[in-house]
Design an enzyme around this catalytic site. Structure first.
Site, PDB file in Angstrom:
ATOM      1  N   GLU A 142      -5.556  -8.152  -0.582  1.00  0.00           N
ATOM      2  CA  GLU A 142      -6.268  -7.850   0.682  1.00  0.00           C
ATOM      3  C   GLU A 142      -7.717  -7.587   0.329  1.00  0.00           C
ATOM      4  OE1 GLU A 142      -4.765  -5.078   3.621  1.00  0.00           O
ATOM      5  OE2 GLU A 142      -2.698  -5.501   2.999  1.00  0.00           O
ATOM      6  N   GLU A 162       0.822  -1.229   0.000  1.00  0.00           N
ATOM      7  CA  GLU A 162       0.000   0.000   0.000  1.00  0.00           C
ATOM      8  C   GLU A 162       0.852   1.272   0.000  1.00  0.00           C
ATOM      9  OE1 GLU A 162      -3.085  -0.216   3.028  1.00  0.00           O
ATOM     10  OE2 GLU A 162      -4.140  -1.730   1.868  1.00  0.00           O
TER      11      GLU A 162
END
Ligand code: AHR
Length: 494
Positions: free
Chosen positions: A291, A172
């Site tokens: 995710e 991320e």
């Protein structure tokens, strides 16, 4: 309400890559410590791993587990978690404002993964660190040369390389919450250079570059384009992350999030192909949805909790029945996009936003979302068929046309079966479902497994597993009755 599914053996989406049923364990809260690892628990093995947790995990038959983060990895020094445990440093984890004891690192985790029967998807730190530490890590894990890091692994008791085949280039990196967050340009450059050194050490690995951490990120789209501009020739997959929630307590809208996930996948695949065309490349970049889950009740908890605890109770989302329905739908979205999504990780696996919960020094138990995940992993194997669904639909408040019947159809040639996963998203009406399977002579319905509760808010607890699958009696072939707000798995044999 009536609905119909028509599928034909020859009309296929693609073969499912089993890695779409992957999961994720991060050094966060009680995922590792008091989750998979609790040496003082009465039911542990010789390495301190909880046997009861391993048993539940084996029921899920998980192909791959992402490790060690997550946000955690962007501040992690992997060398802290190898060798003599008594010499390992205790450090501040700035991602979750906790204390990391480093009792578990890659030395232990690879052993745990072997015992759990799963592969590792290893993430490298591209926050505080870069290519140098990543190339040392892969030498430690995968190299059989007589060189410093490979020899260090041998000294630590591991003669054979760990053979980790799948690697994430950071986590991320588009998010400003990330330790050492980067612009797309900055990340694209460091990801490219890290990809090069990792593949020089071990050309057999596959690499995942960071895409956006949510489809609503302001940089979504441009981030992907810039990152792929840099990394296209060096990586194999682009990641997607997304968590959904039902803060507004609007169940129809919530269940329509599966459509949002579908849109996110298709739009991201289109961006990959845009860059493919721009570069006139023969290579296709596929997707790693590494995710995904439902997570809203326990978001941002770390900001208000007492700081610097070891293994605090963090992000321990208590899933209810409607969450199980959406998780079931999201798994179907992954199956129906198996031509582009080759890897996906339910985030996470134990205690942290997880299907499996533990009590310190006590039992382990299954949350509501355990079952749709388990059945998808066990029975959703083979080739997804391009089925035609006829069903009434509703419009979600964010504009999605959502058929009440949400489904996927999977042909397993080896087992001579066709498996239909189906959620009835109507809160008021049962669905009378007709299924027509072309090219499967003499097909008959052999099993109907159902997950249902009158109460959409029902949860499982440590001593009461209210939400668990029931085997439905098969009355006649057709139509098949799907209860209002229910998850179903239908197995046809031919
Ligand atoms: O899974 C919990 C966290 O969600 C991960 O650490 C991070 O990557 C994401 O924002």
């Amino acid at each position: 309400m009536n609905a119909k599914i028509t599928a034909s053996k020859s009309c296929q989406i693609d073969k499912i890559d089993r890695r779409i049923y992957g999961s994720f364990i991060e050094h966060l809260g009680r995922a590792v410590y008091n989750g998979i690892y609790e040496p003082t628990h009465k039911d542990t093995d010789d390495c301190g791993f909880r046997r009861d947790v391993l048993e539940l995990i084996k029921q899920l038959n998980i192909p791959v587990v992402r490790y060690p983060g997550g946000n955690f990895v962007s501040g992690y020094n992997w060398e802290d978690g190898i060798g003599d445990k008594s010499k390992r440093p205790c450090k501040l984890d700035l991602a979750w404002l906790s204390v990391e004891t480093n009792e578990v690192g890659i030395d232990e985790f690879q052993e745990w993964a072997r015992r759990a029967g799963t592969d590792i998807m290893m993430a490298v730190n591209l926050g505080t660190r870069g290519p140098d530490e990543a190339r040392n890590l892969i030498e430690y894990c995968n190299s059989s040369t007589s060189t410093y890091y490979a020899n260090l692994r041998r000294q630590n008791g591991f003669a054979e390389p760990f053979g980790i085949k799948l690697w994430c280039l950071g986590n991320e990196m588009d998010g400003d919450w990330q330790i050492c967050h980067k612009t797309a340009e900055e990340y694209g450059r460091v990801a490219t250079e890290t990809a090069k050194v990792l593949k020089w050490v071990d050309p057999s690995i596959e690499l995942v570059a960071c895409g956006s951490s949510d489809p609503n990120m302001p940089t979504y789209g441009e981030w992907e384009r810039t990152v792929l501009d840099h990394t296209y020739d060096y990586v194999d997959y682009l990641s997607l992350h997304c968590y959904y929630g039902n803060k507004a307590k609007n169940t129809p809208d919530f269940l329509a999030r599966a459509e949002d996930m579908d849109k996110f996948i298709k739009a991201t695949a289109d961006i990959c192909d845009e860059i493919k065309a721009k570069k006139n490349s023969d290579k296709t970049i596929n997707l790693s949805f590494d995710e995904w889950n439902i997570w809203y009740r326990t978001k941002d908890e770390e900001k208000t909790m007492q700081r610097w605890q070891i293994a605090p109770h963090l992000l321990e989302e208590k899933f209810n029945f409607e969450d199980a329905l959406l998780v079931g739908c999201m798994l179907m979205t992954l199956q129906n996009n198996c031509d582009r999504v080759k890897i996906a990780c339910l985030a996470q696996l134990v205690n942290v936003i997880a299907p499996i919960m533990t009590e310190n020094d006590g039992p382990a138990w299954r949350q509501t979302i355990f079952y749709p995940y388990m059945y998808a992993s066990l029975y959703g194997n083979g080739t997804t068929l391009k089925a035609v669904t006829e069903s009434d639909s509703y419009r979600s408040s964010d504009g999605f046309d959502a058929p009440y019947l949400y489904s996927s159809v999977i042909h397993n040639d080896e087992r001579k079966e066709v498996v239909v996963f189906a959620v009835n998203r109507s809160l008021t009406e049962d669905i009378e479902l007709q299924i027509k399977l072309d090219g499967f002579d003499g097909y008959t319905l052999k099993e109907h497994i159902e997950l249902y509760s009158d109460d959409i808010n029902a949860t499982n607890t440590i001593d009461n597993e209210k939400i668990k699958p029931q085997v439905r009696k098969i009355k006649g072939e057709s139509p098949i009755s799907l209860k209002k707000h229910s998850w179903n798995m239908l197995i046809f044999k031919y």
